[in-house]
Every structure is written in structure tokens, then in C-alpha cells.
Design a protein around this motif. Sequence first.
Motif, PDB file in Angstrom:
ATOM      1  N   SER A 297     -10.921   3.125 -26.404  1.00  0.00           N
ATOM      2  CA  SER A 297     -11.067   4.192 -27.770  1.00  0.00           C
ATOM      3  C   SER A 297     -12.919   3.789 -28.138  1.00  0.00           C
ATOM      4  O   SER A 297     -13.488   2.973 -28.838  1.00  0.00           O
ATOM      5  CB  SER A 297     -10.394   3.254 -28.552  1.00  0.00           C
ATOM      6  OG  SER A 297     -10.264   3.697 -30.119  1.00  0.00           O
TER       7      SER A 297
ATOM      8  N   GLN B  84     -15.035   7.415 -30.287  1.00  0.00           N
ATOM      9  CA  GLN B  84     -14.744   8.542 -30.813  1.00  0.00           C
ATOM     10  C   GLN B  84     -15.750   9.946 -29.944  1.00  0.00           C
ATOM     11  O   GLN B  84     -15.219  10.859 -29.974  1.00  0.00           O
ATOM     12  CB  GLN B  84     -15.495   8.442 -32.038  1.00  0.00           C
ATOM     13  CG  GLN B  84     -15.509   9.741 -33.329  1.00  0.00           C
ATOM     14  CD  GLN B  84     -16.194   9.810 -34.361  1.00  0.00           C
ATOM     15  OE1 GLN B  84     -16.529   8.921 -34.952  1.00  0.00           O
ATOM     16  NE2 GLN B  84     -16.218  11.120 -34.825  1.00  0.00           N
TER      17      GLN B  84
ATOM     18  N   ASP C   5     -13.516  10.376 -26.763  1.00  0.00           N
ATOM     19  CA  ASP C   5     -12.507  11.333 -27.331  1.00  0.00           C
ATOM     20  C   ASP C   5     -12.325  12.445 -27.911  1.00  0.00           C
ATOM     21  O   ASP C   5     -11.743  13.083 -27.085  1.00  0.00           O
ATOM     22  CB  ASP C   5     -11.779  10.436 -28.466  1.00  0.00           C
ATOM     23  CG  ASP C   5     -10.698   9.172 -27.947  1.00  0.00           C
ATOM     24  OD1 ASP C   5     -10.924   9.130 -26.181  1.00  0.00           O
ATOM     25  OD2 ASP C   5     -11.178   7.984 -28.973  1.00  0.00           O
ATOM     26  N   GLU C   6     -13.161  12.907 -28.424  1.00  0.00           N
ATOM     27  CA  GLU C   6     -14.133  14.413 -28.810  1.00  0.00           C
ATOM     28  C   GLU C   6     -13.966  15.389 -27.966  1.00  0.00           C
ATOM     29  O   GLU C   6     -13.758  15.590 -27.180  1.00  0.00           O
ATOM     30  CB  GLU C   6     -15.218  14.063 -29.786  1.00  0.00           C
ATOM     31  CG  GLU C   6     -14.832  13.393 -30.988  1.00  0.00           C
ATOM     32  CD  GLU C   6     -15.831  13.508 -31.964  1.00  0.00           C
ATOM     33  OE1 GLU C   6     -17.081  13.905 -31.386  1.00  0.00           O
ATOM     34  OE2 GLU C   6     -15.546  13.546 -33.177  1.00  0.00           O
TER      35      GLU C   6
ATOM     36  N   SER D 150     -22.705   4.747 -26.879  1.00  0.00           N
ATOM     37  CA  SER D 150     -20.743   5.743 -26.154  1.00  0.00           C
ATOM     38  C   SER D 150     -20.515   4.679 -24.965  1.00  0.00           C
ATOM     39  O   SER D 150     -19.521   4.292 -24.718  1.00  0.00           O
ATOM     40  CB  SER D 150     -20.470   6.712 -26.930  1.00  0.00           C
ATOM     41  OG  SER D 150     -21.820   7.264 -25.799  1.00  0.00           O
TER      42      SER D 150
END
Length: 448
Positions: A11, A13, A16-17, A167
Motif C-alpha cells: 500500500s 499512494q 497505487d496511483e 516510494s
Amino acid sequence: MATNVPAAMVSNQFFDEFTAKVRVKPIPWEGYSRAGLISSDELHQLKDFQKQLVQLVESSESSVSLATHVPLLVSLTEKLSSVDALQYLLVVLDELAERDVESVRALANDMDNVSRALFRCMDKKDDYLGLKACKILTGIAVTCNVEVAFGRMFAYLEKSMRSELTSVVDVALQVVQSALRVPRARSILYNEAGCLAQMIDVLKRTVSGTKTGAGRGVVAVSQTQYEVVFCLWLLTFERHVAVTIDRKYDVVSTMVEIARSAVKEKVVRIIVATWANMAQHSVNVPGLLVARVPACLETLRVGRNFNDEDLKQTLTDLTDTMAEHTGVMTSWDEYVNQLKSGKLEWSGWHRSEQFWKIHVAKMDENDHRIVRLLARVLAAPESTDTSVAVACHDLSQYVKYNPEGKKFVAKVGAKQRVMTLMTEGATAEIKYEALMCVQQIMLNAWRN
């Protein structure tokens, strides 16, 4: 906590985007067909697959299985070179692996081709592709218990953890979390060493980075700390890891520093759980004592008001366990614990003539156990520079106050090692203490 923990979800951001964008990005499949990159039959199968995939995604109760399309997707992943096309193929393969049991079984039954296709993606210079490939491999291994080349995957993830992109580091850590649910992956990670060393470096940067602002690769201090220590917790269920990991990587002192300042309760919980695993093995007790774990536990137990009842109980139980070893400790007991941990630090004992006069005879007990431990510190590649310097100093004191000491120092190989360090020591302090030790050996020989 139990060993059979759920696989960690990836998980992030940004990740996922980016996945959402890949899912809707148009791919010129017809153009690939006209160029002869895919056949007309493959194009037809692909369009049929995309229609059925929409049904599967939109209807949670759909009984449609897309397992028959898995060979096509794997084959395309093996032969296409477009990063956009490969990203799309991995996104849909990952969705099938998560949503469709028959599809993940189909992947597991064709591991030779699947592994070749996914490792090919790791060779591309695209972080998203490589991490997605690792995630799919891990999902297959966890779900179907099949052989996966974890060593090669961990080598890729080690490189990912060196990224400047937070990330990328975050997703790599989460993939390792998932992989360590498979017991055999734990030994592979520990034996490969490179990936684990990089993880621990990331953990230590969360401490140094909060002080210097240099926490490169740290997506969020508490989350990164949780992810790395969660991996350490899983690793410590393996006995051979639990009894050696602190000596190799000095993780306990880092966890103590984190636990003292951690705001998130989950970070404290996973650290205490890791210590509890380690405390089950008596060989770890000296290291836990030297790192001041008992004092940290007491601070947490008395000074923090935790909501988690299990955490409170674990704190109490572990505090009681450690108290059994700290009841009445003399300065000699503390010295022996420090020596057993393999991590020597300068303290009043080392510089005290009275300490050595009183205790030098104890160094010959149990077949000269203390002298052998000092020799081991000198020879161990994981010993810190300070530990080596202190060990040289302590051996010089042993020889100074024991007329026969030089004979045994030579017998265990410590004399030769000290003489080497006198000229080849890594620091000026090591060279100085080695010189003092050699002088004491020579002076002892002259007196005798």
C-alpha cells in the motif's frame, strides 16, 4: 503474536496511483499486430480477455475465471519490449493473482515461464515494472507454496532500497514483508545478507535522519521503522537468525533508541515482540542487557499509557524475564555480558587497575573462557573498531596482572592478531592499543 501472519499488503499512494493510470492507458495492440509483434490470434484472445476482465472487476460475485488466459499474458510478457505494454500486462496479472484463485494456480503451475517473464521485467530499467514483478512472484509463493528464486528477487530488492525515491524503498520493504511469510524465504534473506544489510541501513537512517535531516529513502519515519522491524520480527522466529542477528547487525541498540522516542504504538509493539523472540534464547541475554533493554522496557511500561492490552502484557512478561538476569549484577557480571555480546565499549572497568587486579584470576576460569572471548572479538569481521581497540587493551591488562597470561594469549592466536593490528589496524586507536598490548607482552617476557 503468531508466526502465520497475513501477507503484508503493498500500500503506497504513488504506487497505487501509478497502477490506476496504467490500467486505463491505451496500448496500441492493433499496431503491435500489424507490426508482427503479436499474432492476429493473440490479438483476438487479448480483446476477449479484456472484456471478461471488466466483468470480473465490476462484479464481485462473478463466477468467471480467467485462468485460461494466463498462458497468453505470460507469453506476451516474455516477448514484448514496450515498457507501457509490460506495465499493463503485469497490472492485469497481479489483479488475477489477487482476485482469481484459478488464475494464481495457473501461474504456479507454469513457474518456469512465469519466472523467466517476471525476472525479465526486473532487468528493465523501470522501478514500477521490477517491483510489480516481485509482488506477483511473492503472491504466488505465499498463496501456492511453490519454489521461487527468492535470492534473485532479494538481490533486485536490495538495489531498489538504495533508490533516492522514497516510494520505491517503501514498496520494496513491503514486498519483503510479504515474502517473509514463507519460512524458507527467511533463511534465504539472512544468508544472502546484502538485502538484509540494506534494510537495516534504512532502519538506522530513520534514527540518524531525524537528527540530521538526511533520512534518504525514508517514506515516513514511523512507517519505515515498522516495516523493517516487522521483517526482523519474522526473521527471529528462525532460531539460527535469532541467536546471531544482533551480533552481525547491532539491531537491538537501534531498536532501543527507536522505542524510546516512537510515537506510534504499533512501532513499539513490533519492537517489543522482536525482543521477546530473541529473549527466548539465553545467548541473546547479554546483548539485550548491554543495550539497556531492561531500562527501556521499564520506561515504556511506567511512562507510556498504551491502549493495546497484549502489548502491556508482553512488556510485563519481558520485564520479568529480563529481571531474572539483572537481579544482583556485579561489575564483573556486566563486563562478561558486554564481552559475550561481542560489542565492547570503553567504561570505568577497562581503565581501573583495581578491577583487573581483583578479577584477573577469573579470566582463566572455564578453560580461559574470557581470554577466548576477547580473541574472538579480535578475529570477528563484524567487530566494531571500538570493540577491537578495547579487546586489545583488556588483553594487555590480562598479561600485565597474570605472569603466565602471555602464553595463553599466544596459544589462542590473539598475540599474532594483535601484532598484525599494531601496523594494520583500521584506526589510530586500534594501532595504539595493539602497540600497548605487544609492549606488555614483551615486558612480561623480560620480567619472567
